[in-house]
Enzyme design. Structure first.
Site, PDB file in Angstrom:
ATOM      1  N   ASP A  14       7.406 -17.429  16.335  1.00  0.00           N
ATOM      2  CA  ASP A  14       6.402 -17.536  17.391  1.00  0.00           C
ATOM      3  C   ASP A  14       6.842 -16.868  18.686  1.00  0.00           C
ATOM      4  OD1 ASP A  14       4.791 -18.977  15.663  1.00  0.00           O
ATOM      5  OD2 ASP A  14       5.483 -20.917  16.370  1.00  0.00           O
ATOM      6  N   ARG A  94      12.379 -30.643  25.615  1.00  0.00           N
ATOM      7  CA  ARG A  94      11.431 -29.658  26.145  1.00  0.00           C
ATOM      8  C   ARG A  94      11.380 -29.603  27.676  1.00  0.00           C
ATOM      9  NH1 ARG A  94      12.226 -27.591  21.794  1.00  0.00           N
ATOM     10  NH2 ARG A  94      10.603 -27.214  20.246  1.00  0.00           N
ATOM     11  N   ASP A 123       4.184 -29.629  22.050  1.00  0.00           N
ATOM     12  CA  ASP A 123       5.097 -28.868  22.900  1.00  0.00           C
ATOM     13  C   ASP A 123       4.386 -28.115  24.017  1.00  0.00           C
ATOM     14  OD1 ASP A 123       7.409 -29.743  21.760  1.00  0.00           O
ATOM     15  OD2 ASP A 123       7.665 -28.023  20.431  1.00  0.00           O
ATOM     16  N   SER A 172       8.966 -24.397   9.687  1.00  0.00           N
ATOM     17  CA  SER A 172       9.229 -24.246  11.108  1.00  0.00           C
ATOM     18  C   SER A 172      10.292 -25.280  11.469  1.00  0.00           C
ATOM     19  CB  SER A 172       7.947 -24.495  11.922  1.00  0.00           C
ATOM     20  OG  SER A 172       8.223 -24.430  13.303  1.00  0.00           O
TER      21      SER A 172
END
Length: 394
Positions: A14, A94, A123, A172
């Protein structure tokens, strides 16, 4: 003047295709990639750096493992951080990653901040809760262009971007020192049994070795030693991941409620987190009062929700931490645990602050006159007895 954008970069599919997209579709002249090391495998960090140096205009790799453990993981342990059974490895990292991207963006004179999150997950919200504290534009190519994984793989091939994801194994994976998450592909079907190949940190429980007993030392609510040896936070967690993972401890396969309301099938590995959270929670029961434990359970749940949402700049988050920090002043001592074929069992615990008296609680002790409890017993359930006698009968 060059129009710059700072991109939160992991080296994965990504974020890698975001680099040409930000130029081709959004018109930025310079893409600055920022890889933040929160405990990913060293080879992954090195590969991300190597790839970014080839396809981005400028790259930064920041090692923030110590800061991550001390300022994010340790507060999580103190708060018994848990969201629906998930130890929140991805979510707690994050905000820190986002803050570091902002720092580089400001340093380099960027006018925009970008991430590679989709419009279906959590996210995007966690990054943007931090990004939108600035006056810079926020760009999310995956979400804004409504991209699919197959399209991304083809686009990467067309642009000569090497990626490890294939349509056959489109997992992922997101790793940091606290947890490893695996999603995508057939794993999106909650009825699909995950293949053993998705696990890297944990041995299959049935193949794990014989039981091992360990002792974890705590001070101020955080782990400071393993089997009597004092260790820094990063080293302790890394060692515990290996030890507990060898015993098959720390696998979670769950249906998770995302912030947007979507239910998702998630697979996680978190050996150290499983052991340390279990030990901490057990030690709290020895040193905190019943009233403190009851109220703290509510505080912990609210803290975990805010952390899961990525709202660490919410004033309530600081308020909750203030209460939690006060309770943790007495959470010190040791917890002895057994690791065996995927399970964690607390065997013993000690603390200088223990609210426990063997003499008072023992059936053989005489310090408390048992007759004194009779008066208490007479009033225990008093209103219920009145209800049964006078209301129900009538």
């Amino acid at each position: 003047m060059s129009k710059k954008v700072a991109l939160a970069y992991s080296g994965g599919l990504d974020t890698s295709i975001c680099i040409p997209l930000l130029k081709e579709e959004y018109g930025y002249d310079e893409v600055i990639t920022v890889a933040v090391d929160v405990g990913q495998p060293k080879e992954d960090v090195a590969q991300a750096e190597e790839k970014a140096q080839k396809i981005s205009d400028k790259h930064f790799t920041l090692d923030v493992r110590e800061e991550f453990v001390n300022n994010y993981i340790f507060p999580l342990i103190r708060a018994n951080g848990d969201y629906e059974g998930y130890v929140m490895g991805t979510s707690i990292a994050r905000p820190l990653i986002a803050k570091k991207v902002v720092e580089i963006a400001e340093q380099e004179g960027a006018v925009a901040l970008a991430h590679g999150c989709t419009g279906k997950g959590n996210d995007q919200l966690r990054f943007e809760a931090v990004f939108r504290l600035t006056d810079m534009d926020v760009i999310a190519p995956m979400r804004e262009m409504n991209l699919t994984r197959e399209w991304e793989i083809e686009y990467a091939k067309e642009h000569g971007i090497p990626v490890g994801v294939t349509t056959a194994k489109p997992w992922s994976v997101d790793e940091n020192i606290w947890s490893r998450s695996i999603e995508g592909g057939k794993l999106e079907d909650p009825g699909y049994i995950p293949p053993e190949e998705i696990y890297k940190w944990t041995t299959a429980p049935e193949d794990a070795p014989n039981a091992q007993i360990i002792e974890i030392g705590f001070e101020n609510g955080v782990p400071i030693s393993l089997d009597g040896q004092k260790l820094g936070g990063v080293e302790l967690i890394e060692k515990m991941n290996v030890i507990a993972g060898t015993h098959g401890v720390g696998r979670t396969d769950m249906i998770e409620d995302r912030v947007l309301g979507l239910k998702a099938r998630e697979n996680y590995e978190h050996p150290a987190a499983t052991v340390l959270l279990a030990a901490h929670k057990d030690l709290e029961k020895l040193v905190l009062t019943r009233a403190e434990l009851k109220f703290k359970a509510t505080v912990d749940a609210q803290w975990s929700e805010l952390a899961y949402y990525g709202l660490v700049d919410e004033p309530l988050y600081d308020d909750l931490n203030a209460f939690i920090d006060k309770t943790q002043e007495r959470v010190a001592g040791t917890v002895t645990m057994k690791l065996y074929k995927g399970s964690v069992l607390v065997l013993a615990r000690t603390s200088p602050y223990a609210l426990y008296s063997e003499e008072l609680v023992s059936f053989d002790g005489t310090s408390i006159d048992q007759k004194d409890a009779e008066g208490f017993a007479k009033y225990h359930g008093f209103q219920a007895r009145l209800y049964r006698k006078f209301v129900v009968k009538n």
